[in-house]
Scaffold this active site. Sequence first.
Site, PDB file in Angstrom:
ATOM      1  N   HIS A 144      48.834 -17.592   3.091  1.00  0.00           N
ATOM      2  CA  HIS A 144      50.210 -17.889   2.635  1.00  0.00           C
ATOM      3  C   HIS A 144      50.223 -18.627   1.294  1.00  0.00           C
ATOM      4  O   HIS A 144      49.302 -19.359   0.947  1.00  0.00           O
ATOM      5  CB  HIS A 144      50.920 -18.756   3.702  1.00  0.00           C
ATOM      6  CG  HIS A 144      50.314 -20.127   3.803  1.00  0.00           C
ATOM      7  ND1 HIS A 144      50.716 -21.181   3.009  1.00  0.00           N
ATOM      8  CD2 HIS A 144      49.287 -20.593   4.553  1.00  0.00           C
ATOM      9  CE1 HIS A 144      49.991 -22.251   3.296  1.00  0.00           C
ATOM     10  NE2 HIS A 144      49.110 -21.915   4.222  1.00  0.00           N
ATOM     11  N   HIS A 153      40.062  -9.217  -9.055  1.00  0.00           N
ATOM     12  CA  HIS A 153      39.454  -8.384  -8.014  1.00  0.00           C
ATOM     13  C   HIS A 153      39.006  -9.295  -6.884  1.00  0.00           C
ATOM     14  O   HIS A 153      38.177 -10.186  -7.105  1.00  0.00           O
ATOM     15  CB  HIS A 153      38.256  -7.596  -8.574  1.00  0.00           C
ATOM     16  CG  HIS A 153      37.608  -6.728  -7.528  1.00  0.00           C
ATOM     17  ND1 HIS A 153      36.504  -5.977  -7.802  1.00  0.00           N
ATOM     18  CD2 HIS A 153      37.906  -6.485  -6.228  1.00  0.00           C
ATOM     19  CE1 HIS A 153      36.138  -5.305  -6.701  1.00  0.00           C
ATOM     20  NE2 HIS A 153      36.992  -5.603  -5.739  1.00  0.00           N
TER      21      HIS A 153
END
Length: 223
Positions: A144, A153
């Site tokens: 979250h 990446h």
Amino acid sequence: MSAPIPVVMFGGGGHGRVLLDAVRLQGGYDIKAIVDAQPALRGEQLDGVPIVGGDEELPRLLREGTRHAVVAIGSVSNNSQRAELFARIKAMGFTFVNVVHPSAVVSPSARLGEGTVVLAGAIVGPGTVVGANVIINSRASVDHDCSIGDHVHIAPGAVLSGSVSVSDMAFIGAGATIKQGTRIGRSALVALGAAVIRDVPDGAAVAGVPAKAFDKKKGSGLA
Ligand code: JB3
């Protein structure tokens, strides 16, 4: 039911195969062609999709009505090439699509930037904001309220706890774990399996448990 949107994919390698699989399962897009910088691949196919040549084919594809694209160049540590390609192709008038594998779990309150891809079994948590042209690779978990920059990446199986921030072009290696609230700097490199418990400065490289800095030029054998 509207016709699938034609898309051109940049890169006909391993990451291209993974993206092609996700696009086909996601539905809504049709990868019409692959353009790849290797001349030897012209005329080949990747899982039934023709590799039509290199980037010089793009004006023709635009004329023929393919205006959407996806970057299928993976890169395992240096994301600047992906960032350069994204900017160049965007300037030509292409729009990048989001690819979200049907087995991925993306919170309705998460935001994905243009061209970002979320692959098999990955998780993007509530309140998380992801920039453009990001790879959230297979089984990676971004929890979250994270903030992920552009051209990042996050490799397979990496785990970002809550409120982690990752700056543009950083690389988070496979299976790495990032402690909640940590900042990973611009173009930083977190090696495979690292356990990061403190901020990583811009351009730095870290490896190990707990993660410690190493000289990118010498390498760590883990990235
Ligand atoms: O580790 C995992 C799960 N995946 C890796 C992925 C993230 O990165 C994978 O195992 C590979 O390490 C790598 O996948 P990728 O990028 O598909 O690697 P490769 O097999 O080298 O394919 C990249 C393709 O992109 C090559 O065929 C290049 O010729 C092509 N390419 C590179 N630059 C380009 C360009 N194609 C175009 N059209 N334009 C470019 O600028």
